[in-house]
Design a protein around this motif. Structure first.
Motif, PDB file in Angstrom:
ATOM      1  N   GLY A 133      -7.909   5.628 -14.301  1.00  0.00           N
ATOM      2  CA  GLY A 133      -7.853   5.334 -12.875  1.00  0.00           C
ATOM      3  C   GLY A 133      -6.399   5.247 -12.470  1.00  0.00           C
ATOM      4  N   ALA A 134      -6.146   5.206 -11.168  1.00  0.00           N
ATOM      5  CA  ALA A 134      -4.767   5.197 -10.699  1.00  0.00           C
ATOM      6  C   ALA A 134      -4.019   3.951 -11.159  1.00  0.00           C
ATOM      7  CB  ALA A 134      -4.742   5.299  -9.175  1.00  0.00           C
ATOM      8  N   ASP A 135      -4.691   2.796 -11.125  1.00  0.00           N
ATOM      9  CA  ASP A 135      -4.031   1.568 -11.560  1.00  0.00           C
ATOM     10  C   ASP A 135      -3.772   1.588 -13.061  1.00  0.00           C
ATOM     11  OD1 ASP A 135      -6.804   1.525 -11.805  1.00  0.00           O
ATOM     12  OD2 ASP A 135      -6.993  -0.636 -11.547  1.00  0.00           O
ATOM     13  N   PHE A 136      -4.693   2.155 -13.843  1.00  0.00           N
ATOM     14  CA  PHE A 136      -4.501   2.250 -15.289  1.00  0.00           C
ATOM     15  C   PHE A 136      -3.340   3.180 -15.620  1.00  0.00           C
ATOM     16  CE2 PHE A 136      -8.505   0.199 -15.289  1.00  0.00           C
ATOM     17  CZ  PHE A 136      -8.753  -0.287 -16.565  1.00  0.00           C
ATOM     18  N   ALA A 137      -3.274   4.315 -14.962  1.00  0.00           N
ATOM     19  CA  ALA A 137      -2.182   5.257 -15.228  1.00  0.00           C
ATOM     20  C   ALA A 137      -0.846   4.654 -14.819  1.00  0.00           C
ATOM     21  CB  ALA A 137      -2.439   6.569 -14.483  1.00  0.00           C
ATOM     22  N   ALA A 138      -0.828   3.963 -13.691  1.00  0.00           N
ATOM     23  CA  ALA A 138       0.417   3.342 -13.246  1.00  0.00           C
ATOM     24  C   ALA A 138       0.859   2.245 -14.209  1.00  0.00           C
ATOM     25  CB  ALA A 138       0.238   2.771 -11.839  1.00  0.00           C
ATOM     26  N   MET A 139      -0.093   1.437 -14.676  1.00  0.00           N
ATOM     27  CA  MET A 139       0.254   0.373 -15.611  1.00  0.00           C
ATOM     28  C   MET A 139       0.741   0.931 -16.940  1.00  0.00           C
ATOM     29  SD  MET A 139      -2.007  -2.984 -16.690  1.00  0.00           S
ATOM     30  CE  MET A 139      -2.351  -3.414 -14.984  1.00  0.00           C
ATOM     31  N   THR A 140       0.151   2.041 -17.383  1.00  0.00           N
ATOM     32  CA  THR A 140       0.610   2.688 -18.607  1.00  0.00           C
ATOM     33  C   THR A 140       2.039   3.184 -18.451  1.00  0.00           C
ATOM     34  OG1 THR A 140      -1.654   3.351 -19.154  1.00  0.00           O
ATOM     35  CG2 THR A 140       0.131   4.528 -20.257  1.00  0.00           C
ATOM     36  N   ARG A 166       4.081   8.113 -12.921  1.00  0.00           N
ATOM     37  CA  ARG A 166       5.451   8.074 -12.393  1.00  0.00           C
ATOM     38  C   ARG A 166       5.645   6.886 -11.455  1.00  0.00           C
ATOM     39  NH1 ARG A 166       8.451  12.457 -13.753  1.00  0.00           N
ATOM     40  NH2 ARG A 166       7.349  14.346 -14.420  1.00  0.00           N
ATOM     41  N   LEU A 167       4.605   6.496 -10.732  1.00  0.00           N
ATOM     42  CA  LEU A 167       4.690   5.298  -9.911  1.00  0.00           C
ATOM     43  C   LEU A 167       4.987   4.086 -10.779  1.00  0.00           C
ATOM     44  CD1 LEU A 167       4.207   3.354  -7.533  1.00  0.00           C
ATOM     45  CD2 LEU A 167       1.748   3.605  -7.928  1.00  0.00           C
ATOM     46  N   GLY A 168       4.239   3.928 -11.868  1.00  0.00           N
ATOM     47  CA  GLY A 168       4.478   2.802 -12.757  1.00  0.00           C
ATOM     48  C   GLY A 168       5.880   2.823 -13.347  1.00  0.00           C
ATOM     49  N   MET A 169       6.343   3.988 -13.724  1.00  0.00           N
ATOM     50  CA  MET A 169       7.705   4.117 -14.245  1.00  0.00           C
ATOM     51  C   MET A 169       8.729   3.684 -13.209  1.00  0.00           C
ATOM     52  SD  MET A 169       7.188   7.839 -16.075  1.00  0.00           S
ATOM     53  CE  MET A 169       8.956   8.119 -16.275  1.00  0.00           C
ATOM     54  N   ALA A 170       8.523   4.097 -11.961  1.00  0.00           N
ATOM     55  CA  ALA A 170       9.461   3.734 -10.898  1.00  0.00           C
ATOM     56  C   ALA A 170       9.472   2.225 -10.664  1.00  0.00           C
ATOM     57  CB  ALA A 170       9.092   4.468  -9.613  1.00  0.00           C
ATOM     58  N   VAL A 171       8.306   1.589 -10.717  1.00  0.00           N
ATOM     59  CA  VAL A 171       8.242   0.133 -10.542  1.00  0.00           C
ATOM     60  C   VAL A 171       8.994  -0.566 -11.676  1.00  0.00           C
ATOM     61  CG1 VAL A 171       6.696  -1.865 -10.490  1.00  0.00           C
ATOM     62  CG2 VAL A 171       6.097   0.210  -9.229  1.00  0.00           C
ATOM     63  N   ALA A 172       8.838  -0.082 -12.905  1.00  0.00           N
ATOM     64  CA  ALA A 172       9.563  -0.668 -14.038  1.00  0.00           C
ATOM     65  C   ALA A 172      11.065  -0.533 -13.846  1.00  0.00           C
ATOM     66  CB  ALA A 172       9.125  -0.003 -15.346  1.00  0.00           C
ATOM     67  N   ASP A 173      11.496   0.625 -13.392  1.00  0.00           N
ATOM     68  CA  ASP A 173      12.930   0.819 -13.150  1.00  0.00           C
ATOM     69  C   ASP A 173      13.435  -0.120 -12.062  1.00  0.00           C
ATOM     70  OD1 ASP A 173      13.551   2.765 -15.059  1.00  0.00           O
ATOM     71  OD2 ASP A 173      12.936   4.414 -13.757  1.00  0.00           O
ATOM     72  N   GLU A 174      12.649  -0.278 -10.997  1.00  0.00           N
ATOM     73  CA  GLU A 174      13.061  -1.175  -9.922  1.00  0.00           C
ATOM     74  C   GLU A 174      13.193  -2.609 -10.416  1.00  0.00           C
ATOM     75  OE1 GLU A 174      10.721   1.472  -6.506  1.00  0.00           O
ATOM     76  OE2 GLU A 174      10.091  -0.594  -6.931  1.00  0.00           O
ATOM     77  N   GLU A 175      12.259  -3.040 -11.241  1.00  0.00           N
ATOM     78  CA  GLU A 175      12.322  -4.406 -11.749  1.00  0.00           C
ATOM     79  C   GLU A 175      13.506  -4.586 -12.697  1.00  0.00           C
ATOM     80  OE1 GLU A 175      10.753  -6.866 -10.568  1.00  0.00           O
ATOM     81  OE2 GLU A 175       9.553  -5.596  -9.253  1.00  0.00           O
ATOM     82  N   VAL A 193       0.802  -1.231   0.000  1.00  0.00           N
ATOM     83  CA  VAL A 193       0.000   0.000   0.000  1.00  0.00           C
ATOM     84  C   VAL A 193       0.833   1.278   0.000  1.00  0.00           C
ATOM     85  CG1 VAL A 193      -1.856  -1.182   1.223  1.00  0.00           C
ATOM     86  CG2 VAL A 193      -0.166   0.114   2.534  1.00  0.00           C
ATOM     87  N   ARG A 194       2.131   1.186   0.168  1.00  0.00           N
ATOM     88  CA  ARG A 194       2.920   2.395   0.422  1.00  0.00           C
ATOM     89  C   ARG A 194       2.949   3.374  -0.744  1.00  0.00           C
ATOM     90  NH1 ARG A 194       8.530   1.651  -1.273  1.00  0.00           N
ATOM     91  NH2 ARG A 194       8.788  -0.412  -2.229  1.00  0.00           N
ATOM     92  N   HIS A 195       2.652   2.924  -1.945  1.00  0.00           N
ATOM     93  CA  HIS A 195       2.697   3.829  -3.099  1.00  0.00           C
ATOM     94  C   HIS A 195       1.311   4.303  -3.536  1.00  0.00           C
ATOM     95  CE1 HIS A 195       6.934   3.253  -3.605  1.00  0.00           C
ATOM     96  NE2 HIS A 195       6.812   1.958  -3.863  1.00  0.00           N
ATOM     97  N   ARG A 196       0.276   4.005  -2.771  1.00  0.00           N
ATOM     98  CA  ARG A 196      -1.094   4.327  -3.192  1.00  0.00           C
ATOM     99  C   ARG A 196      -1.216   5.807  -3.571  1.00  0.00           C
ATOM    100  NH1 ARG A 196      -6.130   3.154   0.711  1.00  0.00           N
ATOM    101  NH2 ARG A 196      -5.463   1.003   0.324  1.00  0.00           N
ATOM    102  N   VAL A 197      -1.809   6.047  -4.738  1.00  0.00           N
ATOM    103  CA  VAL A 197      -1.990   7.418  -5.237  1.00  0.00           C
ATOM    104  C   VAL A 197      -3.212   8.068  -4.609  1.00  0.00           C
ATOM    105  CG1 VAL A 197      -2.463   8.790  -7.312  1.00  0.00           C
ATOM    106  CG2 VAL A 197      -0.829   6.882  -7.404  1.00  0.00           C
ATOM    107  N   ARG A 198      -4.301   7.328  -4.524  1.00  0.00           N
ATOM    108  CA  ARG A 198      -5.520   7.817  -3.887  1.00  0.00           C
ATOM    109  C   ARG A 198      -6.395   6.626  -3.529  1.00  0.00           C
ATOM    110  NH1 ARG A 198      -9.621  11.001  -7.622  1.00  0.00           N
ATOM    111  NH2 ARG A 198     -11.185   9.924  -6.384  1.00  0.00           N
ATOM    112  N   ARG A 199      -7.403   6.883  -2.728  1.00  0.00           N
ATOM    113  CA  ARG A 199      -8.313   5.807  -2.327  1.00  0.00           C
ATOM    114  C   ARG A 199      -9.455   5.731  -3.334  1.00  0.00           C
ATOM    115  NH1 ARG A 199     -10.353   4.115   3.679  1.00  0.00           N
ATOM    116  NH2 ARG A 199     -12.054   2.733   3.012  1.00  0.00           N
ATOM    117  N   GLY A 200      -9.406   4.729  -4.197  1.00  0.00           N
ATOM    118  CA  GLY A 200     -10.414   4.566  -5.238  1.00  0.00           C
ATOM    119  C   GLY A 200     -10.296   5.610  -6.322  1.00  0.00           C
ATOM    120  N   SER A 201     -10.998   5.398  -7.415  1.00  0.00           N
ATOM    121  CA  SER A 201     -11.011   6.341  -8.537  1.00  0.00           C
ATOM    122  C   SER A 201     -12.435   6.817  -8.775  1.00  0.00           C
ATOM    123  CB  SER A 201     -10.449   5.692  -9.803  1.00  0.00           C
ATOM    124  OG  SER A 201      -9.091   5.345  -9.632  1.00  0.00           O
ATOM    125  N   GLY A 202     -12.578   8.010  -9.335  1.00  0.00           N
ATOM    126  CA  GLY A 202     -13.883   8.612  -9.538  1.00  0.00           C
ATOM    127  C   GLY A 202     -14.768   7.830 -10.505  1.00  0.00           C
TER     128      GLY A 202
END
Length: 363
Positions: A246-253, A158-167, A131-140
């Motif tokens: 949504g936050a998960d969609f933006a992160a995955m993109t 940027r969260l998704g980009m950071a996860v890709a870099d970490e991997e 949960v530490r990287h959560r952008v917001r609680r739910g999406s509109g």
């Protein structure tokens, strides 16, 4: 921090090495097994060689399943087979080893990473590293309001980009990408319909959990209303993700785009990952060259997206559960293709050669 422009990825992403792919094709012609006898496994081996920049291709030894999690406000319209705000139960099942993707990953020895981008639950219900990287609680609720603010959309990318870099930095050599969401297929259908210029009824399916006819009609109406909000912002991918994503969609993109920058191959799973891939393709046309379509999910929107990106799914077993399960089932095919390309002997009349990377070694 300057505003993120997804179009900049078009300059950052290169195609897999075409010269290496030609070398891999030539090497394939010299193997003892006749050309064409291994069917699509030949193509997979050559694709992987180009992605790695190496002939013979290296084995896929450090794959990782990465699952982005989020809840979507549109689920409140009863368009999903699961109650709104319950995606955290899907996450808990994965963490407890009680979901299909967890079972398969355990059997295959593949680590699973879950990233909470926008779950609608108390953070205390899940481990801190989730949960530490959560952008917001739910999406509109995308049929009447934006999913995210502009700042939240950028933060999620940027969260998704950071996860890709970490991997990539940790040595992951292939990613199986999936989602853990409630309401996600409605969002995915909206994005794909908007980007492909189709109507709601053409792209709306029944989701991994399955819905009845009345729920499907509500889902069509939600996609139709969301489409009206999506079409005016099609020229800006970040704004599109904020409006009807949504936050998960933006992160995955963001993950998909940065994985392509880092030359890290990705196997896509269901309609959610397909929708994010389509948004990413809109920003960087070379990016799909780094992805494989793992499986046919049965969602009409997924078929539309894969067709637009010229991606041909590896499997069609009727698996609709999502969560990266179908993509994980495709992983052994990729690993088999790499092993066959690297380990099958050359015909006796063929000379031994150094690999295309310039490193000595036997075939």
């Amino acid at each position: 921090m300057s505003r993120l422009n997804l179009d900049d990825f078009s300059e950052l992403i290169e195609r897999p090495d075409s010269g290496v792919r030609r070398d891999a094709e030539e090497r394939r012609e010299r193997l003892t097994v006749p050309p064409g006898a291994l069917g699509r496994l030949d193509e997979l081996g050559e694709w992987l060689a180009a992605a790695q920049g190496a002939v013979p291709v290296r084995p896929v030894e450090r794959p990782k399943a990465v699952l982005f999690a989020g809840d979507h406000g549109v689920a409140a319209l009863d368009v999903s087979g699961r109650p709104a705000g319950t995606a955290h139960t899907l996450v808990r099942a994965v963490l407890d080893g009680a979901s299909p993707v967890a079972v398969l990953a355990r059997r295959a020895g593949v680590p699973v990473r879950v990233v909470d981008a926008g779950l609608d639950c108390d953070p205390e219900l899940l481990p801190e590293d989730v949960v530490r990287h959560r952008v917001r609680r739910g999406s509109g609720r995308i049929d009447i309001e934006d999913a995210l603010t502009a700042a939240e959309a950028e933060r999620a990318v940027r969260l998704g980009m950071a996860v890709a870099d970490e991997e990539a930095d940790s040595g992951t050599d292939l990613v199986v990408l999936g989602d853990l969401s409630v309401g996600g297929t409605t969002v995915a259908a909206t994005l794909i319909a908007a980007l492909c210029g189709t109507d709601a009824s053409v792209v709306t399916g029944r989701g991994g959990a399955g819905i009845d006819d009345l729920a499907w009609m509500r889902k069509c109406a939600a996609v139709r209303d969301a489409l009206r909000r999506a079409r005016p912002v099609l020229g800006d991918q970040l704004e599109l993700l904020a409006t009807v994503g949504g936050a998960d969609f933006a992160a995955m993109t963001g993950f998909l785009l940065q994985a392509a920058v880092r030359r890290m191959p990705v196997v896509l799973d269901g309609v959610v990952s397909a929708a994010c891939a389509l948004v990413a393709q809109r920003a960087a046309f070379r990016a799909p060259d780094w992805w494989l379509a793992g499986q046919v999910s049965g969602e009409p929107a997924q078929a539309k997206a894969f067709d637009r990106m010229a991606l041909n799914p590896l499997l069609d077993h009727g698996v609709t559960v999502g969560e990266g399960t179908g993509a994980l089932l495709a992983l052994p095919l990729v690993q088999a293709a790499a092993a066959l390309a690297a380990e099958l002997p050359l015909r006796p009349d063929q000379p031994r050669a150094e690999d295309a990377s310039g490193e000595g070694g036997s075939d």
